[in-house]
Design a protein around this motif. Structure first.
Motif, PDB file in Angstrom:
ATOM      1  N   GLU A  53      39.340 156.737 -43.486  1.00 56.51           N
ATOM      2  CA  GLU A  53      40.526 155.975 -43.089  1.00 56.51           C
ATOM      3  C   GLU A  53      41.504 156.844 -42.291  1.00 56.51           C
ATOM      4  OE1 GLU A  53      42.492 154.289 -46.497  1.00 56.51           O
ATOM      5  OE2 GLU A  53      42.419 152.322 -45.533  1.00 56.51           O
ATOM      6  N   TYR A  54      41.563 158.161 -42.625  1.00 55.51           N
ATOM      7  CA  TYR A  54      42.530 159.042 -41.964  1.00 55.51           C
ATOM      8  C   TYR A  54      42.019 159.577 -40.629  1.00 55.51           C
ATOM      9  CZ  TYR A  54      44.826 159.193 -46.580  1.00 55.51           C
ATOM     10  OH  TYR A  54      45.445 158.872 -47.764  1.00 55.51           O
ATOM     11  N   TYR A 110      44.613 163.291 -37.782  1.00 53.14           N
ATOM     12  CA  TYR A 110      44.004 163.107 -36.466  1.00 53.14           C
ATOM     13  C   TYR A 110      44.932 163.574 -35.351  1.00 53.14           C
ATOM     14  CZ  TYR A 110      42.116 160.718 -32.394  1.00 53.14           C
ATOM     15  OH  TYR A 110      41.619 160.453 -31.152  1.00 53.14           O
ATOM     16  N   ARG A 157      49.481 158.302 -22.754  1.00 52.59           N
ATOM     17  CA  ARG A 157      50.839 158.213 -23.328  1.00 52.59           C
ATOM     18  C   ARG A 157      51.882 158.152 -22.195  1.00 52.59           C
ATOM     19  NH1 ARG A 157      48.281 160.730 -27.950  1.00 52.59           N
ATOM     20  NH2 ARG A 157      47.993 162.871 -27.275  1.00 52.59           N
ATOM     21  N   PHE A 177      49.843 153.082 -35.997  1.00 56.61           N
ATOM     22  CA  PHE A 177      48.912 154.110 -36.482  1.00 56.61           C
ATOM     23  C   PHE A 177      49.351 155.435 -35.853  1.00 56.61           C
ATOM     24  CE2 PHE A 177      46.855 150.017 -35.749  1.00 56.61           C
ATOM     25  CZ  PHE A 177      46.506 149.673 -37.054  1.00 56.61           C
ATOM     26  N   ALA A 178      50.492 155.948 -36.290  1.00 56.95           N
ATOM     27  CA  ALA A 178      51.207 156.980 -35.525  1.00 56.95           C
ATOM     28  C   ALA A 178      50.620 158.380 -35.629  1.00 56.95           C
ATOM     29  CB  ALA A 178      52.663 157.009 -35.959  1.00 56.95           C
ATOM     30  N   GLY A 179      49.836 158.678 -36.671  1.00 54.97           N
ATOM     31  CA  GLY A 179      49.340 160.046 -36.844  1.00 54.97           C
ATOM     32  C   GLY A 179      50.506 161.020 -36.903  1.00 54.97           C
ATOM     33  N   PRO A 230      52.286 161.715 -31.568  1.00 59.06           N
ATOM     34  CA  PRO A 230      52.323 161.936 -30.118  1.00 59.06           C
ATOM     35  C   PRO A 230      52.787 160.725 -29.308  1.00 59.06           C
ATOM     36  CG  PRO A 230      50.050 161.868 -30.907  1.00 59.06           C
ATOM     37  CD  PRO A 230      50.926 161.932 -32.119  1.00 59.06           C
ATOM     38  N   ASP A 233      52.100 155.376 -40.635  1.00 57.39           N
ATOM     39  CA  ASP A 233      50.731 155.839 -40.880  1.00 57.39           C
ATOM     40  C   ASP A 233      50.533 155.842 -42.384  1.00 57.39           C
ATOM     41  OD1 ASP A 233      48.639 157.597 -38.894  1.00 57.39           O
ATOM     42  OD2 ASP A 233      48.299 157.734 -41.055  1.00 57.39           O
ATOM     43  N   LEU A 234      49.265 155.678 -42.812  1.00 51.18           N
ATOM     44  CA  LEU A 234      49.064 155.702 -44.277  1.00 51.18           C
ATOM     45  C   LEU A 234      48.568 157.045 -44.789  1.00 51.18           C
ATOM     46  CD1 LEU A 234      45.877 155.433 -44.196  1.00 51.18           C
ATOM     47  CD2 LEU A 234      46.191 153.080 -44.901  1.00 51.18           C
ATOM     48  N   ASN A 235      48.360 158.013 -43.892  1.00 51.99           N
ATOM     49  CA  ASN A 235      47.944 159.354 -44.329  1.00 51.99           C
ATOM     50  C   ASN A 235      49.202 160.204 -44.622  1.00 51.99           C
ATOM     51  OD1 ASN A 235      47.115 161.989 -44.557  1.00 51.99           O
ATOM     52  ND2 ASN A 235      45.981 162.046 -42.604  1.00 51.99           N
ATOM     53  N   ALA A 284      53.037 153.891 -44.600  1.00 50.58           N
ATOM     54  CA  ALA A 284      52.678 152.505 -44.962  1.00 50.58           C
ATOM     55  C   ALA A 284      51.351 152.116 -44.339  1.00 50.58           C
ATOM     56  CB  ALA A 284      53.766 151.546 -44.471  1.00 50.58           C
ATOM     57  N   ASP A 285      50.707 151.178 -44.979  1.00 50.13           N
ATOM     58  CA  ASP A 285      49.513 150.546 -44.426  1.00 50.13           C
ATOM     59  C   ASP A 285      49.991 149.560 -43.346  1.00 50.13           C
ATOM     60  OD1 ASP A 285      47.401 148.628 -44.011  1.00 50.13           O
ATOM     61  OD2 ASP A 285      46.471 149.419 -45.818  1.00 50.13           O
ATOM     62  N   ALA A 286      49.370 149.605 -42.177  1.00 54.99           N
ATOM     63  CA  ALA A 286      49.789 148.739 -41.069  1.00 54.99           C
ATOM     64  C   ALA A 286      49.766 147.265 -41.475  1.00 54.99           C
ATOM     65  CB  ALA A 286      48.878 148.967 -39.864  1.00 54.99           C
ATOM     66  N   ASN A 312      46.742 152.301 -31.998  1.00 52.03           N
ATOM     67  CA  ASN A 312      45.723 153.291 -31.651  1.00 52.03           C
ATOM     68  C   ASN A 312      44.896 153.672 -32.875  1.00 52.03           C
ATOM     69  OD1 ASN A 312      44.200 155.291 -30.474  1.00 52.03           O
ATOM     70  ND2 ASN A 312      45.812 156.840 -30.613  1.00 52.03           N
ATOM     71  N   PHE A 360      44.095 144.199 -37.145  1.00 52.52           N
ATOM     72  CA  PHE A 360      45.533 144.131 -37.446  1.00 52.52           C
ATOM     73  C   PHE A 360      46.307 143.370 -36.357  1.00 52.52           C
ATOM     74  CE2 PHE A 360      43.900 147.857 -39.633  1.00 52.52           C
ATOM     75  CZ  PHE A 360      44.441 147.714 -40.902  1.00 52.52           C
TER      76      PHE A 360
END
Ligand code: SAM
Length: 307
Positions: A109-110, A143, A152, A169-171, A174, A190-192, A216-218, A235, A243
């Motif tokens: 997932e991450y 990631y 970007r 899904f920001a990681g 960036p 992001d959930l990680n 948070a989970d998207a 992303n 989603f």
């Protein structure tokens, strides 16, 4: 001996950024050494690109062939588990600290990989500089890909000032921190937990006070009572399309969604997009992934009334 060659004359303060961009685009001619001339640096290019002129260059002395690798800040990621080649690579560039070999594909997932250290300092952490912004990354924990830097900038150029942006899904941030240059507010989720930890650090590093990190989970973001967004970044190429309905719910009518997807045929995700909005869709190739598979981005204008 000097040889005549196509080159771009760029102001000194922009030279490093332009050199990296040309390298990324495969346009930097590495057989010749860039050289200063007055207030500019002459960057040798492989073809007659716009603005190129003919100049004389000293050829770089032949050196032993270096192994194929991807650069992320001070880390090189090699494609082969070859410690001897890794030591040569490490010695070839003073800016390199570590050479890694991925022991797993991007997984889970991450979307992280496991690495073995082939040469240099035993770390997976490094600092990446991209268009004047700095990102601290830890490749084993969260990631990061430097290959999306041009993408970007493309999204940033298409943005209006003061927009409300959501990066689902920001990681390590960036996209969020790049877009913060024009945005009024960026919500970066992001959930990680390790990714969000680095995201908080990178927000501070770049003084991007208009970026709010969210762990948070998207799929739960539509329960948090956000005002509608002008622009949403999705992303997560393997799974983002699932989603889409949540994203459309969070976007204002006429707002934009950039959906990144990994696909095997043109328009593969159009039916899923059409199920949630009838707005205009432009599909572009971002980069090839493997034979017959590529990363695409769908730029979607959200139209709510017709759905
Ligand atoms: N946008 C970042 C970038 O360009 O470097 C990260 C992109 S990475 C491909 C996808 C990110 O989505 C990972 O950091 C992962 O932890 C996160 N992720 C995966 N599933 C998620 C979910 N359901 N909700 C929120 N984030 C998720």
């Amino acid at each position: 001996m000097d040889e005549e060659q196509w080159c771009l004359a760029v102001p000194k303060r922009e030279a490093e950024q332009r050199r990296r961009r040309l390298l990324e685009e495969g346009l930097l001619d590495r057989r010749y050494k860039p050289r200063p001339e007055g207030d500019t640096v002459l960057l040798p290019v492989t073809e007659e690109v716009a603005g190129a002129v003919r100049c004389e260059f000293e050829a770089v002395p032949e050196r032993a062939e270096l192994p194929r690798h991807e650069l992320v800040g001070g880390i090189a990621i090699m494609q082969d588990d070859d410690p001897e080649a890794a030591r040569r690579l490490l010695a070839s560039r003073p800016s390199l600290e570590t050479v890694l070999f991925p022991e797993s594909p991007v997984e889970g997932e991450y979307r992280t990989r496991r690495f073995a250290v082939l040469a240099g300092a035993p770390t997976t952490r490094t600092r990446v500089t991209e268009y004047g912004l700095h990102f601290d990354v830890d490749l084993a924990l969260a990631y990061f890909s430097a290959r999306l830097s041009t993408e970007r900038q493309r999204v940033l150029e298409g943005m209006g000032e003061g927009e409300r942006v959501l990066d689902m899904f920001a990681g390590v941030g960036p996209f969020a921190i790049t877009l913060a240059r024009k945005a009024g507010l960026v919500i970066a989720a992001d959930l990680n937990p390790d990714a969000v930890h680095l995201l908080v650090h990178n927000i501070a590093l770049n003084h991007a006070e208009n970026v709010i990190p969210v762990l948070a989970d998207a799929g739960h973001l539509d329960r948090l009572g956000f005002e509608p967004f002008d622009r949403i970044i999705m992303n997560l190429p393997m799974a983002a399309p699932q989603f889409l309905a949540t994203a459309v719910g969070l976007c204002r009518d006429g707002g934009a969604i950039h959906l990144y997807a990994l696909q095997e045929k043109e328009g593969e995700y159009l039916p899923q997009i059409r199920a949630v909005t009838r707005g205009a869709v432009t599909e572009r190739l971002v980069r090839t992934y493997s034979p017959g598979k590529w990363h695409a981005v769908y730029d979607i204008v959200v139209e709510k009334e017709d759905c």
